[in-house]
Scaffold this motif. Structure first.
Motif, mmCIF file in Angstrom:
data_model
loop_
_atom_site.group_PDB
_atom_site.id
_atom_site.type_symbol
_atom_site.label_atom_id
_atom_site.label_comp_id
_atom_site.label_asym_id
_atom_site.label_seq_id
_atom_site.Cartn_x
_atom_site.Cartn_y
_atom_site.Cartn_z
ATOM 1 N N GLU A 105 1.029 -1.027 -0.074
ATOM 2 C CA GLU A 105 -0.056 -0.033 -0.151
ATOM 3 C C GLU A 105 0.779 1.188 -0.107
ATOM 4 O OE1 GLU A 105 -3.111 2.562 2.839
ATOM 5 O OE2 GLU A 105 -2.358 0.187 3.444
ATOM 6 N N HIS A 106 2.052 1.165 0.616
ATOM 7 C CA HIS A 106 2.988 2.258 0.803
ATOM 8 C C HIS A 106 3.425 2.600 -0.767
ATOM 9 C CE1 HIS A 106 6.520 4.762 2.105
ATOM 10 N NE2 HIS A 106 6.966 4.071 1.166
ATOM 11 N N ILE A 107 3.928 1.771 -1.519
ATOM 12 C CA ILE A 107 4.273 1.923 -2.723
ATOM 13 C C ILE A 107 3.031 2.396 -3.845
ATOM 14 C CG2 ILE A 107 5.364 0.923 -4.858
ATOM 15 C CD1 ILE A 107 7.145 0.894 -2.679
ATOM 16 N N PHE A 153 0.509 4.295 -2.595
ATOM 17 C CA PHE A 153 0.182 5.765 -2.367
ATOM 18 C C PHE A 153 1.389 6.635 -3.028
ATOM 19 C CE2 PHE A 153 -2.949 5.031 0.904
ATOM 20 C CZ PHE A 153 -3.417 6.307 0.954
ATOM 21 N N SER A 154 2.606 6.094 -2.895
ATOM 22 C CA SER A 154 3.764 6.771 -3.684
ATOM 23 C C SER A 154 3.258 6.923 -5.206
ATOM 24 C CB SER A 154 5.098 6.000 -3.492
ATOM 25 O OG SER A 154 5.380 6.064 -2.269
ATOM 26 N N VAL A 155 2.822 5.993 -5.792
ATOM 27 C CA VAL A 155 2.619 5.969 -7.155
ATOM 28 C C VAL A 155 1.362 6.926 -7.422
ATOM 29 C CG1 VAL A 155 1.774 4.739 -9.448
ATOM 30 C CG2 VAL A 155 3.621 3.853 -7.842
ATOM 31 N N TRP A 156 0.477 6.882 -6.525
ATOM 32 C CA TRP A 156 -0.966 7.824 -6.793
ATOM 33 C C TRP A 156 -0.430 9.341 -6.379
ATOM 34 C CZ3 TRP A 156 -5.170 8.062 -2.452
ATOM 35 C CH2 TRP A 156 -6.515 8.800 -3.179
ATOM 36 N N THR A 157 0.355 9.637 -5.635
ATOM 37 C CA THR A 157 0.938 10.811 -5.416
ATOM 38 C C THR A 157 1.921 11.305 -6.377
ATOM 39 O OG1 THR A 157 1.953 10.445 -3.477
ATOM 40 C CG2 THR A 157 -0.193 10.994 -3.306
ATOM 41 N N LEU A 158 2.431 10.628 -7.217
ATOM 42 C CA LEU A 158 3.649 10.930 -7.846
ATOM 43 C C LEU A 158 3.455 12.263 -8.655
ATOM 44 C CD1 LEU A 158 6.282 9.422 -9.157
ATOM 45 C CD2 LEU A 158 4.816 8.444 -11.027
ATOM 46 N N ASN A 178 -5.036 0.601 -4.205
ATOM 47 C CA ASN A 178 -4.445 -0.203 -3.221
ATOM 48 C C ASN A 178 -4.984 -0.066 -1.820
ATOM 49 O OD1 ASN A 178 -3.202 -0.485 -5.805
ATOM 50 N ND2 ASN A 178 -1.304 -1.310 -4.798
ATOM 51 N N PHE A 179 -5.248 1.032 -1.290
ATOM 52 C CA PHE A 179 -5.495 1.506 -0.101
ATOM 53 C C PHE A 179 -6.965 0.589 0.307
ATOM 54 C CE2 PHE A 179 -8.522 3.656 2.761
ATOM 55 C CZ PHE A 179 -7.935 3.904 3.730
ATOM 56 N N ALA A 180 -7.877 0.907 -0.549
ATOM 57 C CA ALA A 180 -9.287 0.221 -0.353
ATOM 58 C C ALA A 180 -9.033 -1.463 -0.370
ATOM 59 C CB ALA A 180 -10.120 0.566 -1.332
ATOM 60 N N GLY A 217 0.873 3.472 7.518
ATOM 61 C CA GLY A 217 2.124 3.045 6.600
ATOM 62 C C GLY A 217 1.946 3.259 5.179
ATOM 63 N N GLY A 218 0.658 3.108 4.632
ATOM 64 C CA GLY A 218 0.563 3.463 3.137
ATOM 65 C C GLY A 218 0.508 4.972 2.904
ATOM 66 N N ASN A 219 -0.219 5.794 3.970
ATOM 67 C CA ASN A 219 -0.049 7.327 3.725
ATOM 68 C C ASN A 219 1.250 7.886 3.659
ATOM 69 O OD1 ASN A 219 -3.173 7.817 5.933
ATOM 70 N ND2 ASN A 219 -3.001 6.959 3.806
ATOM 71 N N ILE A 220 2.206 7.138 4.355
ATOM 72 C CA ILE A 220 3.499 7.537 4.511
ATOM 73 C C ILE A 220 4.448 7.655 3.121
ATOM 74 C CG2 ILE A 220 5.140 5.590 5.216
ATOM 75 C CD1 ILE A 220 6.095 7.413 7.376
ATOM 76 N N GLY A 221 3.850 6.861 2.358
ATOM 77 C CA GLY A 221 4.307 6.720 0.940
ATOM 78 C C GLY A 221 4.180 8.367 0.354
ATOM 79 N N VAL A 222 3.165 9.112 0.686
ATOM 80 C CA VAL A 222 3.196 10.505 0.147
ATOM 81 C C VAL A 222 4.414 11.354 0.445
ATOM 82 C CG1 VAL A 222 1.848 12.596 0.255
ATOM 83 C CG2 VAL A 222 0.586 10.494 0.389
ATOM 84 N N PRO A 223 4.864 11.488 1.885
ATOM 85 C CA PRO A 223 6.111 12.417 2.177
ATOM 86 C C PRO A 223 7.468 11.592 1.669
ATOM 87 C CG PRO A 223 5.194 11.285 4.265
ATOM 88 C CD PRO A 223 4.117 10.986 3.055
#
Length: 454
Positions: free
Chosen positions: A42-44, A46-51, A141-143, A168-174
């Motif tokens: 989920e972390h990865i 979120f990173s792709v989503w906020t890319l 991926n979050f859902a 842990g997923g949200n932290i993919g953003v920062p």
């Protein structure tokens, strides 16, 4: 009593986390292992989503994009991420939690490789828009992850487990913002950033295949989706989640561009500041869940909205005063509060449906199964609608800058929205019904009173 096991193909046939003996004899160990690798995938995602919240910082004048174009790019990414959360939720029941985690992680290669190919000056805005749309699948991926982990943990630990999984997923953003900051500072380009994430996506998919499990008890139940959609609490919680998660993801996409357009920061100067809020907001999400486990999600959510409204009022004052230090400080506080609220609102969901099960006269495993069935189905809908709040925030900022040249109009709208969320939380989940004769009031008020504990 036998301990749980994972047969060939990594399917677990019997899963009863509410049974403390079952839990202590191996259930907890399996649940925590699945939680760890779920967080990684989920972390990865979120990173792709906020890319694209990062890529637009790389896109200088040579790309020929206006601030409105960039806000539109981030808006469509958020929109797709919200929409795909619905099918991703039910994919867990169709394919199995482990199997779908492998598939969904692998799908992240599509938007990442596509962005790697087109990311250069001279590419048309339409092409950028299509590739940005593809990145939205990272939001799904979050859902699926939350639905999967919800089934693994007992009600008494759901606030912590769901908070940790989501945090842990949200932290993919920062994290992706920090990586971008390092690359910008070192003179690197967007393609290098994308090249770093391609092997990480492959790693997440492989580890999910090797270390996660499917739960046979999570059946494909289209009736659960229909029942969840018909329940008013699904839509009430969706509205409240717009205020918490919608704020978190919307501000994560918009913060850097607000700093650039309202305070004249360069991309590098903006990147030095944008990661702080999402980082802290992600880290405190498990705390929001833990506090909700202890004091009740509704109580934490209610007072959290008070804090979010106060912080938004502070942003209005900071913007009018032109004070960058005050603006950043209060904005970071707003991120922290949105993270706490994310944890507390998601804890409320299983608690609400457990309360409904008890109100129906169900007990024991029957009540727990009812709660898991409807809460798991509702999470996808709630997560999807909540993420749409991020679209609204980016569109509000776009309109505010076009109309007023600042974010003042958007912040005023957000302040009013948080006030409505406060009133709704109190009216539905904390307001006790009016006194009535005991012999007639008890049956009608039992379910309402139990919501105080969600």
């Amino acid at each position: 009593m036998t301990s749980p096991s994972s047969p060939a193909g990594r399917w677990i046939e019997r899963w009863d986390p509410e049974d403390r003996v079952f839990w202590e004899q191996g259930g907890e160990r399996i649940a925590r292992r699945n939680l760890f690798f779920s967080v990684l995938s989920e972390h990865i995602g979120f990173s792709v989503w906020t890319l694209w919240s990062v890529l637009v910082l790389f896109m200088g004048p040579e790309y020929g994009l206006t601030p409105a174009d960039k806000f539109l790019l981030t808006s469509v990414v958020t929109l797709v991420g919200a929409v795909v959360r619905v099918p991703y939720t039910f994919a867990v029941a169709v394919f199995g939690g482990r199997n779908w985690t492998v598939i969904s992680a692998s799908l992240l290669l599509v938007p990442t490789v596509a962005a790697f190919v087109v990311m250069e000056p001279g590419t048309g805005f339409g092409t950028f828009l299509v590739v940005a749309l593809l990145a939205g699948i990272g939001g799904g991926n979050f859902a699926s992850s939350m639905t999967n982990i919800n089934a693994f943990f007992p009600l008494r630990e759901k606030g912590w487990a769901l908070g940790l999984n989501a945090g842990g997923g949200n932290i993919g953003v920062p994290v992706i913002q920090l990586v971008a900051l390092a690359l910008i500072g070192a003179g690197g380009g967007p393609r290098l950033l994308l090249a770093i994430y391609i092997p990480l996506i492959l790693l997440a998919a492989v580890l999910a295949a090797l270390r996660m499990d499917n739960l046979a008890s999570v059946k494909n139940d289209t009736g659960a989706a229909k029942d969840a959609a018909r329940d008013a609490h699904t839509w009430i919680m969706s509205f409240l989640y717009v205020g918490t998660f919608g704020s978190f993801i919307g501000y994560s996409f918009a913060f850097g561009m607000v700093l650039q357009n309202a305070f004249g920061r360069t991309p590098l100067q903006a990147a030095y500041l944008t990661f702080i809020g999402p980082l802290l907001g992600s880290l405190v999400r498990p705390l929001g869940g833990r506090l909700a486990d202890r004091f009740g999600g509704a109580r934490i959510t209610l007072w959290n909205y008070v804090g979010m409204a106060a912080a938004t009022a502070g942003l209005l004052m900071a913007g009018r005063a032109g004070s960058l230090p005050l603006f950043v400080t209060v904005f970071v506080a707003l991120f922290v509060l949105s993270g706490l609220g994310n944890g507390s609102t998601f804890k409320m969901i299983p608690g609400i449906f457990q309360a409904k099960a008890l109100a129906k006269g169900l007990v024991g495993e029957e009540a727990a199964a009812y709660g898991r069935r409807l809460s798991g189905a509702s999470m996808g809908l709630i997560g999807a609608v909540g993420a749409l709040g991020g679209v609204g925030i980016n569109l509000a900022f776009r309109e505010s800058f076009l109309s007023y040249g600042s974010g003042t109009g958007a912040f005023a709208a957000f302040l009013a929205f948080y006030a409505v969320c406060f009133g709704l939380t109190w009216a539905v989940y904390l307001r006790r019904p009016a006194s009535a004769p005991r012999e007639t009031a008890a049956p009608e008020t039992k379910a309402q009173l139990s919501y105080v504990e969600v």
